[in-house]
Design an enzyme around this catalytic site. Structure first.
Site: not given
Length: 363
Positions: A165-166, A192, A285, A288
């Protein structure tokens, strides 16, 4: 703890007001000031010394990309979140910004949304990212890390599943090009990102990698030595059909507030490949991927995670480690070597098993 101080940079007075109202409703955040251009923002930075900057991608004069370049030269550790439009141009510019060191991004609300919906979207997405990046910048308390799970099997690997993600576009840009063209397994990735962004990310990775990288298409058959990235706003799962394994896309409800979700992919990987799966959880972050990693671990598969020092945010990898299902923690620069080593071990086992089978057939 004092509130996180944010400098909002956007040429639109409406957007600046929207951001100030949305962020101002969060007690942990204080809008230190606003700036209507990149040059004004650069002049205010040494005076305000904010903890985080939100930066419009498209501005007249000194645009978001050039402003980011100058911020990175002067303040290399300052978290910068790009505020972009959900358009092809906005997506392309945002990916460029991430490659230049932007910490993360948030897409602007569409014109079809009401003001209250717009504020809620910004409050939900932007505030979480601001707080997460500010805590990272200030240093986070050390987690109590359970002992790594030590596997005894060393079974072959038939698939590589990655969740991120991030900080993901840069992490993938470092990892995927290091995978060899003769990689013996297929690669499935959840990053994401919204629509358009995932297609452009796949194209960028494909142009720099030794294996083909594509945005996922429903019904595509997994093949060794190729990678697929989940399409924005669609969960990606896999199913076995005959001797092949196919990709599926769906718009089931978000999981962990995400669609695509890492958990959705990992659960299907555990069901299809069981003990022959290798999952990798990179910077991101939230949590998940942790539940899906548990499913892969329970099925006998293995889970590698990126270490905290090389992660932009250690939320997702840290959640897997805290759950006690990580088999290996390694830095991002070392991850590709560890993956290739583990897959190669499985390839040797696959060859040996095949040789034994041929010998038995002759006898």
């Amino acid at each position: 703890m004092p509130p996180v101080r944010v400098l909002v940079v956007d040429d639109s007075v409406v957007v600046r007001k929207l951001l100030c109202d949305a962020l101002g409703s969060t007690p942990e955040i204080e809008v230190a000031d606003t700036a209507s251009s990149g040059s004004i923002a650069l002049a205010k930075l040494p005076i305000l010394r904010p903890d985080v900057v939100t930066l419009d991608v498209e501005m007249p004069g000194l645009n978001g990309i050039e402003t980011l370049r100058r911020i990175r030269a002067l303040y290399p550790g300052l978290p910068v979140i790009m505020f972009s439009t959900l358009t092809e141009r906005g997506a392309s510019t945002t990916l460029e910004a991430l490659s230049l060191g932007a910490s993360d991004y948030v897409t602007k609300p569409t014109n079809s949304e009401s003001l209250s919906d717009s504020m809620e979207q910004v409050r939900r997405e932007l505030t979480a990212k601001i707080l997460s990046l500010a805590r990272r910048d200030a240093g986070t308390p050390a987690l109590s890390v359970p002992a790594l799970r030590r596997k005894s099997g060393g079974q072959r690997i038939d698939v590589l599943a990655i969740g991120v993600s991030t900080g993901g576009p840069n992490a993938l840009a470092e990892l995927i090009p290091q995978l060899p063209p003769d990689l013996a397994v297929p690669v499935v990735i959840v990053q994401h990102m919204p629509p358009l962004f995932t297609r452009l990310l796949a194209e960028r990775l494909n142009s720099h990698s030794q294996i083909p990288v594509r945005e996922a298409e429903a019904g595509a058959k997994l093949e060794p030595g190729a990678a697929w990235i989940a399409r924005g706003d669609y969960h990606m799962t896999i199913t076995r059909k005959g001797t092949g394994v196919l990709l599926n896309l769906n718009q089931d409800p978000p999981q962990n507030s995400c669609r695509p979700a890492v958990d959705a992919l990992f659960r299907s990987v555990a069901q299809v490949f069981g003990a022959n799966a290798l999952a990798v959880v990179l910077t991101g972050m939230g949590a998940d991927g942790a539940l899906g990693a548990k499913e892969i671990s329970r099925a006998g598969g293995e889970v590698f995670v990126q270490d905290e020092s090389t992660s932009v945010v250690w939320g997702m990898p840290g959640a897997v480690v805290s759950a006690g299902v990580a088999d290996k923690i390694c830095s991002l620069p070392a991850m590709s070597k560890e993956i290739v080593k583990r897959v190669s071990e499985g390839s040797a086992q696959r060859f040996a098993a095949s040789a034994v089978g041929r010998m038995n057939a002759r006898n």
